[in-house]
Design a protein around this motif. Structure first.
Motif, PDB file in Angstrom:
ATOM      1  N   THR A   1      36.754   8.494 140.211  1.00  0.00           N
ATOM      2  CA  THR A   1      36.652   9.924 139.928  1.00  0.00           C
ATOM      3  C   THR A   1      37.614  10.696 140.824  1.00  0.00           C
ATOM      4  OG1 THR A   1      34.943  10.283 141.604  1.00  0.00           O
ATOM      5  CG2 THR A   1      34.197   9.610 139.402  1.00  0.00           C
ATOM      6  N   VAL A   2      37.708  11.992 140.571  1.00  0.00           N
ATOM      7  CA  VAL A   2      38.551  12.850 141.404  1.00  0.00           C
ATOM      8  C   VAL A   2      38.108  12.761 142.860  1.00  0.00           C
ATOM      9  CG1 VAL A   2      39.185  15.230 141.888  1.00  0.00           C
ATOM     10  CG2 VAL A   2      39.089  14.440 139.526  1.00  0.00           C
ATOM     11  N   ASP A   3      36.812  12.812 143.101  1.00  0.00           N
ATOM     12  CA  ASP A   3      36.305  12.756 144.467  1.00  0.00           C
ATOM     13  C   ASP A   3      36.609  11.412 145.126  1.00  0.00           C
ATOM     14  OD1 ASP A   3      35.340  15.319 144.356  1.00  0.00           O
ATOM     15  OD2 ASP A   3      33.294  14.727 143.823  1.00  0.00           O
ATOM     16  N   GLU A   4      36.564  10.329 144.349  1.00  0.00           N
ATOM     17  CA  GLU A   4      36.818   9.001 144.914  1.00  0.00           C
ATOM     18  C   GLU A   4      38.296   8.802 145.247  1.00  0.00           C
ATOM     19  OE1 GLU A   4      33.211   6.365 142.928  1.00  0.00           O
ATOM     20  OE2 GLU A   4      35.008   6.786 141.740  1.00  0.00           O
ATOM     21  N   ILE A   5      39.180   9.398 144.463  1.00  0.00           N
ATOM     22  CA  ILE A   5      40.607   9.340 144.783  1.00  0.00           C
ATOM     23  C   ILE A   5      40.924  10.310 145.911  1.00  0.00           C
ATOM     24  CG2 ILE A   5      42.952   9.775 143.937  1.00  0.00           C
ATOM     25  CD1 ILE A   5      41.971   8.937 141.161  1.00  0.00           C
ATOM     26  N   GLY A   6      40.393  11.514 145.803  1.00  0.00           N
ATOM     27  CA  GLY A   6      40.690  12.548 146.782  1.00  0.00           C
ATOM     28  C   GLY A   6      41.901  13.357 146.361  1.00  0.00           C
ATOM     29  N   ALA A   7      41.808  14.662 146.486  1.00  0.00           N
ATOM     30  CA  ALA A   7      42.885  15.536 146.025  1.00  0.00           C
ATOM     31  C   ALA A   7      44.203  15.256 146.733  1.00  0.00           C
ATOM     32  CB  ALA A   7      42.476  16.996 146.208  1.00  0.00           C
ATOM     33  N   PHE A   8      44.143  15.042 148.058  1.00  0.00           N
ATOM     34  CA  PHE A   8      45.368  14.798 148.807  1.00  0.00           C
ATOM     35  C   PHE A   8      46.013  13.488 148.366  1.00  0.00           C
ATOM     36  CE2 PHE A   8      47.928  13.294 152.314  1.00  0.00           C
ATOM     37  CZ  PHE A   8      48.586  14.429 152.754  1.00  0.00           C
ATOM     38  N   CYS A   9      45.205  12.449 148.231  1.00  0.00           N
ATOM     39  CA  CYS A   9      45.722  11.139 147.829  1.00  0.00           C
ATOM     40  C   CYS A   9      46.287  11.197 146.410  1.00  0.00           C
ATOM     41  CB  CYS A   9      44.622  10.090 147.924  1.00  0.00           C
ATOM     42  SG  CYS A   9      45.123   8.426 147.451  1.00  0.00           S
ATOM     43  N   GLY A  10      45.566  11.857 145.495  1.00  0.00           N
ATOM     44  CA  GLY A  10      46.046  11.974 144.121  1.00  0.00           C
ATOM     45  C   GLY A  10      47.381  12.681 144.049  1.00  0.00           C
ATOM     46  N   ALA A  11      47.536  13.745 144.818  1.00  0.00           N
ATOM     47  CA  ALA A  11      48.795  14.478 144.826  1.00  0.00           C
ATOM     48  C   ALA A  11      49.928  13.628 145.387  1.00  0.00           C
ATOM     49  CB  ALA A  11      48.636  15.753 145.653  1.00  0.00           C
ATOM     50  N   GLU A  12      49.639  12.847 146.432  1.00  0.00           N
ATOM     51  CA  GLU A  12      50.658  11.968 147.008  1.00  0.00           C
ATOM     52  C   GLU A  12      51.128  10.926 145.998  1.00  0.00           C
ATOM     53  OE1 GLU A  12      52.309  11.674 149.772  1.00  0.00           O
ATOM     54  OE2 GLU A  12      51.335  12.943 151.253  1.00  0.00           O
ATOM     55  N   ILE A  13      50.177  10.315 145.294  1.00  0.00           N
ATOM     56  CA  ILE A  13      50.529   9.296 144.310  1.00  0.00           C
ATOM     57  C   ILE A  13      51.414   9.891 143.225  1.00  0.00           C
ATOM     58  CG2 ILE A  13      49.612   7.782 142.502  1.00  0.00           C
ATOM     59  CD1 ILE A  13      47.177   7.329 144.311  1.00  0.00           C
ATOM     60  N   LEU A  14      51.016  11.037 142.684  1.00  0.00           N
ATOM     61  CA  LEU A  14      51.779  11.646 141.604  1.00  0.00           C
ATOM     62  C   LEU A  14      53.146  12.124 142.070  1.00  0.00           C
ATOM     63  CD1 LEU A  14      48.998  13.594 139.701  1.00  0.00           C
ATOM     64  CD2 LEU A  14      50.126  11.473 139.038  1.00  0.00           C
ATOM     65  N   ASP A  15      53.216  12.657 143.279  1.00  0.00           N
ATOM     66  CA  ASP A  15      54.507  13.107 143.804  1.00  0.00           C
ATOM     67  C   ASP A  15      55.502  11.959 143.876  1.00  0.00           C
ATOM     68  OD1 ASP A  15      53.723  15.691 144.053  1.00  0.00           O
ATOM     69  OD2 ASP A  15      53.343  15.619 146.207  1.00  0.00           O
ATOM     70  N   HIS A  16      55.027  10.789 144.286  1.00  0.00           N
ATOM     71  CA  HIS A  16      55.932   9.665 144.438  1.00  0.00           C
ATOM     72  C   HIS A  16      56.229   8.987 143.112  1.00  0.00           C
ATOM     73  CE1 HIS A  16      54.907  10.380 148.633  1.00  0.00           C
ATOM     74  NE2 HIS A  16      56.035   9.771 148.904  1.00  0.00           N
ATOM     75  N   ILE A  17      55.295   9.040 142.182  1.00  0.00           N
ATOM     76  CA  ILE A  17      55.593   8.520 140.851  1.00  0.00           C
ATOM     77  C   ILE A  17      56.676   9.363 140.200  1.00  0.00           C
ATOM     78  CG2 ILE A  17      54.675   8.290 138.508  1.00  0.00           C
ATOM     79  CD1 ILE A  17      52.074   7.320 139.732  1.00  0.00           C
ATOM     80  N   ARG A  18      56.606  10.687 140.392  1.00  0.00           N
ATOM     81  CA  ARG A  18      57.604  11.569 139.791  1.00  0.00           C
ATOM     82  C   ARG A  18      58.979  11.374 140.408  1.00  0.00           C
ATOM     83  NH1 ARG A  18      53.308  15.504 139.713  1.00  0.00           N
ATOM     84  NH2 ARG A  18      54.017  16.359 141.699  1.00  0.00           N
ATOM     85  N   CYS A  19      59.024  10.772 141.592  1.00  0.00           N
ATOM     86  CA  CYS A  19      60.303  10.567 142.262  1.00  0.00           C
ATOM     87  C   CYS A  19      61.031   9.328 141.749  1.00  0.00           C
ATOM     88  CB  CYS A  19      60.093  10.435 143.771  1.00  0.00           C
ATOM     89  SG  CYS A  19      59.580  11.966 144.562  1.00  0.00           S
ATOM     90  N   HIS A  20      60.453   8.612 140.821  1.00  0.00           N
ATOM     91  CA  HIS A  20      61.050   7.386 140.314  1.00  0.00           C
ATOM     92  C   HIS A  20      61.127   7.442 138.797  1.00  0.00           C
ATOM     93  CE1 HIS A  20      59.694   6.364 144.331  1.00  0.00           C
ATOM     94  NE2 HIS A  20      60.621   5.438 144.326  1.00  0.00           N
TER      95      HIS A  20
END
Length: 342
Positions: free
Chosen positions: A298-317
């Motif tokens: 869930t969103v809470d299990e991923i965490g907002a900060f972690c989710g944003a980090e993952i997406l930011d780096h996916i968008r960089c590739h």
């Protein structure tokens, strides 16, 4: 260099520093004249589940060469990691280990954040020598960003976002020379438990013992240490005495938030802590997180900060290069962050 790591020397009146290149470690020394033996209990904990741990365990199929997890700089905990810390904190409280005399953590954010969740309200002293050991790939190709610290102000700012407002003010860097960047200290002061024990004996124990002696009572000090799994698994004191507690789970290193108690002795003037009664004793204080990560967190299990980090780096590739079966895995994450799709 080995000799420098093993002993601390005085440099000037009333001040000491560990003798090593650049004098990267320093602290005003408090003189303590009581030469009786003190008991030193060290509670050594692996940090909670970090954002890169989540990527490694859950999204490994879309990250076969660790290009994603290696690019998340000095990661914080994911939501599951915070939940694990809350469980561990209850265990510490239930066993009377929730009020150590001092809390120390490695140079890396995930250890500092874990320390704050485990010991709320306590100052977290940042120390060298206990950050993560590098794997063979990092030794050959250079350490990944996930195992290098960001600088002090970024760590403070991040903790204020993921723990509580102004949590960064609870970080104490006074054991480190403020004129040197954290990455410089990280690169020169590698993981070394023996050097850490020397640091505790020379820089931390005199002040704690003097304060405790004024208060009266038993000559016993408790030091909470938050560090990393590979470092713990390679440290002889921890590995030789405690590894059966994680081996029984079928894993090669300590679990996230697993805590062990090691007991040492100290006297004024000692070069380092000594194992009490010949060593060999290890108590498991918190059991750590061993349950599998949910397939669809869930969103809470991923965490907002972690989710944003993952997406930011996916968008960089170039996501187009990810094969279809991995893209399906990506949708598992993106369903919680619809605005983050590339």
């Amino acid at each position: 260099l080995a000799a420098a790591r093993a002993r601390a020397v005085a440099v000037g009146p009333g001040r000491s520093t560990v003798a090593r290149p650049g004098a990267l470690v320093n602290l005003e020394r408090v003189e303590h004249t009581d030469h009786d033996e003190w008991e030193v209990k060290i509670l050594v904990t692996r940090h909670g589940l970090s954002c890169t741990n989540l990527v490694e365990k859950l999204y490994y199929k879309l990250d076969p060469r660790s290009w994603l997890r290696s690019r998340i700089e000095d990661p914080s905990l994911c939501g599951i990691g915070v939940q694990g810390c809350q469980v561990a904190r209850e265990e510490l409280e239930g066993k009377g280990y929730d009020k150590p005399d001092i809390v120390v953590a490695s140079l890396l954010s995930r250890a500092q954040e874990t320390a704050m969740w485990l010991y709320p309200g306590k100052t977290v002293t940042v120390v060298p020598f206990i950050h993560e050991s590098t794997g063979w790939a990092e030794s050959w190709f250079g350490a990944a960003a996930s195992n290098k610290p960001v600088e002090r102000e970024r760590q403070r700012e991040r903790l204020g976002s993921v723990v509580e407002k102004r949590a960064g003010d609870r970080l104490d860097y006074t054991l480190l020379n403020e004129s040197h960047a954290l990455q410089e200290i990280w690169s020169q002061e590698g993981p070394d438990w023996e050097a850490f024990k020397a640091l505790v004996a020379d820089k931390i124990m005199p002040g704690l013992a003097a304060r405790k002696a004024e208060e009266g009572g038993r000559k016993s000090i408790t030091i909470a240490v938050v560090t990393h799994s590979m470092f713990m698994a390679k440290t002889a004191d921890v590995k030789d005495n405690c590894q059966h507690f994680w081996v029984k789970h079928g894993v090669a290193k300590p679990l996230n938030t697993q805590t062990f108690e090691l007991v040492y002795s100290w006297r004024e003037g000692a070069e380092k802590l000594e194992s009490k009664s010949g060593g060999g004793a290890c108590n498991e204080i918190t059991k750590g997180v061993s349950k599998p990560i949910p397939k669809h967190p869930t969103v809470d299990e991923i965490g907002a900060f972690c989710g944003a980090e993952i997406l930011d780096h996916i968008r960089c590739h170039d996501v187009k290069n990810i094969v279809r079966e991995r893209a399906i895995k990506l949708r598992d994450l993106w369903q919680w962050y619809p605005n983050g799709i590339c």
